[in-house]
Motif scaffolding. Structure first.
Motif, mmCIF file in Angstrom:
data_model
loop_
_atom_site.group_PDB
_atom_site.id
_atom_site.type_symbol
_atom_site.label_atom_id
_atom_site.label_comp_id
_atom_site.label_asym_id
_atom_site.label_seq_id
_atom_site.Cartn_x
_atom_site.Cartn_y
_atom_site.Cartn_z
ATOM 1 N N ARG A 515 -65.710 -39.303 87.434
ATOM 2 C CA ARG A 515 -65.502 -38.055 88.548
ATOM 3 C C ARG A 515 -65.406 -36.911 87.849
ATOM 4 N N ALA A 516 -66.302 -35.848 87.926
ATOM 5 C CA ALA A 516 -65.977 -34.619 87.176
ATOM 6 C C ALA A 516 -64.643 -33.812 87.580
ATOM 7 N N SER A 517 -64.020 -32.987 86.803
ATOM 8 C CA SER A 517 -63.030 -32.284 87.254
ATOM 9 C C SER A 517 -63.221 -31.337 88.002
ATOM 10 N N THR A 518 -62.329 -30.905 88.750
ATOM 11 C CA THR A 518 -62.469 -29.605 90.055
ATOM 12 C C THR A 518 -61.961 -28.638 89.262
ATOM 13 N N LEU A 519 -61.137 -28.387 88.145
ATOM 14 C CA LEU A 519 -60.627 -27.322 87.685
ATOM 15 C C LEU A 519 -61.402 -26.539 86.777
ATOM 16 N N PRO A 520 -61.137 -25.363 86.574
ATOM 17 C CA PRO A 520 -61.797 -24.399 85.646
ATOM 18 C C PRO A 520 -61.818 -25.030 84.254
ATOM 19 N N ALA A 521 -62.946 -24.866 83.261
ATOM 20 C CA ALA A 521 -62.994 -25.308 81.821
ATOM 21 C C ALA A 521 -61.715 -24.598 81.376
#
Length: 575
Positions: A515-521
């Motif tokens: 799953r990809a992160s939902t937060l900013p880099a």
């Protein structure tokens, strides 16, 4: 057959000195040694004639040796067999070898060869082909269902395969280059972390530097009572999954809302789960609610409560695991002990059953054993003790490793759903209790990464380079302090368990992509425990330059339980 490995004295090498820079920008002030590349002295094909019988016994041999490329680096790829069934592969650079050896571990119950080095993002020596690299399948094929019934294969998996692979590859190195390596390293995560610690504990002369990520060191408990409990807790009487992945964002948002700001910055990450106090009742749906999409039903909330708390003996009330998944890890439960649908299969069940049936107990339970037969009691915990000295890697007596100058880095993502971070902290504290804090500070570091999942991925910045930090410590004498982490642009499969039997290492049990992160880099410094990164109060929270060293903090809650003595000195056994 176990043999000793000769130790070659390391002589001083010129170091590339780096001018001091702000701590936020540089993890070490001295790097690895500046070693020249060494060319082979024989052809790649000639390695087919290397005799391995003195290492692995009759039937051991190099099975192939051919020139190829690996990530664009010209290498001699060698495959071999160490009797009776340990397969290994080594990649020996033909143009770029800088006298270093890197052996990598594997995840799950292994059964396949995976040549990946994680926690090495940006390591120039690795990307430039400076290492001979090798890995092993641990002595069995992942498609074998009953290998755990074979005493030799149990021993090979427990400790023998990695040790003999190191010996065999050293023989290849010496033959191919006409010299031994100057420095040797082991890097593993998950079961690879257990393998890493097993090397330090049983064979302290094998490696100069060892990196153990999210180590499955408490193998006997982790793969039985821990994952067994997680699977049973999320299964109803009809065998259907109760808490499904669509509800995890609801739970995670509520936890973050309650605890995110405790570390001084609202960034979507919980950096000190030990300080988190969250009341599940706040998101339980009303009894009359027709729409439950934004809340948890009572049954779903009860599953989450059981996940956080863990198994307890119903008679004594004693906890049966060292720890459980932490607050902030909820999104990472998907595909492990939370399925996408009510009829989905749980990875935790797939992890626990093979161990329960063939590995964990001296008397095998057999194929008819199911999780319904698993009693969550102190009696079961005690029944797991006979094979603790075989499979577990929680021996706190690392005196031989420390005395010969070995260095150890432990690391664990705080959002890890597979292995409780409490295990790793408990081991660190056991080292200090047995050897003394000053001694441990001379050879070991522990890093705990906020928001990071199992061996990487997750909401937090999961890319880091511990391999360069380890080389700077071993070769340059620069003990690591701050490590800069950053968000991953690609998912990592380092340390991922293989449950599909196809020789691959899929994430989340092979049933879905990471799953990809939902937060900013973001970039973020991490410091050796018990120090934590603290927001300075100004600037963008996603930039490492706006954080500094703070603490100490507990970070991971520890608790009393009847298996606490499993973390300490003990005498290893062969079965």
């Amino acid at each position: 057959m176990i043999i000793g490995i000769s130790v070659f004295r390391r002589f001083a090498a010129g170091l590339t000195l780096v001018l001091a820079m702000p701590v936020q920008l540089l993890a070490q002030t001295a790097g690895p040694a500046d070693l020249p590349a060494v060319a082979p002295v024989i052809s790649c094909a000639a390695l087919s004639g290397v005799d391995l019988t003195a290492i692995g016994g009759e039937g051991s041999a190099v099975t192939s040796a051919s020139e190829t490329t690996s990530d664009g680096i010209p290498v001699c790829s060698v495959e071999g067999l160490l009797a009776p069934a340990i397969h290994f592969q080594a990649l020996l650079p033909t143009e770029s070898w800088t006298q270093r050896y890197l052996q990598v571990g594997c995840g799950g119950l292994c059964g396949s060869i995976t040549l990946r080095s994680g926690a090495s993002d940006g390591c120039r020596v690795l990307s430039d082909g400076g290492f001979v690299m090798a890995a092993t399948d641990m002595g069995h094929d992942g498609r074998e269902a009953d290998w755990g019934l074979d005493a030799q294969k149990r021993q090979d998996f427990a400790f023998r395969a990695q040790h003999l692979t190191a010996a065999a590859v050293r023989a290849l190195i010496h033959t191919f280059y006409g010299q031994t390596e100057r420095y040797s390293y082991f890097n593993g995560c998950s079961d690879g972390g257990r393998e890493a610690l097993m090397e330090a504990q049983r064979f302290p002369e094998d490696f100069d530097g060892i990196i153990a990520g999210a180590p499955a060191m408490l193998f006997q408990v982790q793969n039985t009572l821990y994952h067994g409990w997680q699977a049973v807790s999320n299964t109803d009487a009809e065998g259907r999954v109760i808490l499904t992945s669509d509800k995890l964002p609801v739970l995670h948002r509520a936890v973050v809302s309650a605890c995110d700001a405790l570390d001084g910055a609202e960034d979507g990450l919980i950096a000190d789960p030990a300080a988190c106090r969250f009341d599940l009742s706040e998101i339980v749906c009303a009894e009359e609610a027709a729409d439950t999409s934004a809340c948890l039903t009572r049954a779903e909330a009860e599953v989450a409560r059981k996940f956080y708390e863990g198994p307890r003996d119903p008679q004594t009330g004693a906890f049966l695991t060292a720890g459980q998944p932490l607050y902030g890890s909820e999104l990472e439960w998907q595909g492990v002990y939370v399925a996408d649908s009510a009829d989905g299969r749980l990875m935790s069940e797939m992890a626990a059953l093979p161990v329960l049936r063939t590995l964990a107990f001296p008397e095998p339970k057999g194929d008819a054993f199911t999780l319904a037969d698993l009693a969550f009691t102190e009696a079961t915990l005690d029944a797991l003790r006979p094979r603790h000295p075989l499979f577990d890697a929680t021996n706190a007596d690392l005196s031989a490793f420390a005395e010969k100058g070995g260095k150890l880095i432990l690391w664990h993502g705080l959002a890890d759903p597979h292995i409780a971070p409490a295990n790793t902290l408990a081991y660190h504290k056991a080292l200090e209790a047995h050897l003394g804090a000053d001694t441990v500070a001379g050879f070991e570091r522990l890093y705990l990464l906020p928001g990071v999942g199992h061996c990487g991925n997750g909401e937090g910045p999961a890319n880091l380079d511990l391999l360069s930090a380890m080389m700077a410590w071993v070769e340059g004498g620069s003990a690591p302090d701050v490590i800069i982490t950053r968000s991953a642009s690609e998912a990592s499969s380092f340390g991922a368990p293989d449950f599909d039997g196809k020789g691959e290492a899929p994430q989340h049990g092979g049933n879905r992509p990471p799953r990809a992160s939902t937060l900013p880099a973001m970039t973020r410094p991490v410091y050796p425990w018990p120090a934590v990164a603290r927001y300075t109060g100004t600037g963008d929270v996603t930039e490492a330059a706006n954080w500094e060293k703070g603490g100490p903090a507990g970070v991971v809650p520890l608790r009393d339980w009847p298996g606490a003595d499993l973390f300490g000195p003990y005498t290893p056994t062969d079965d």
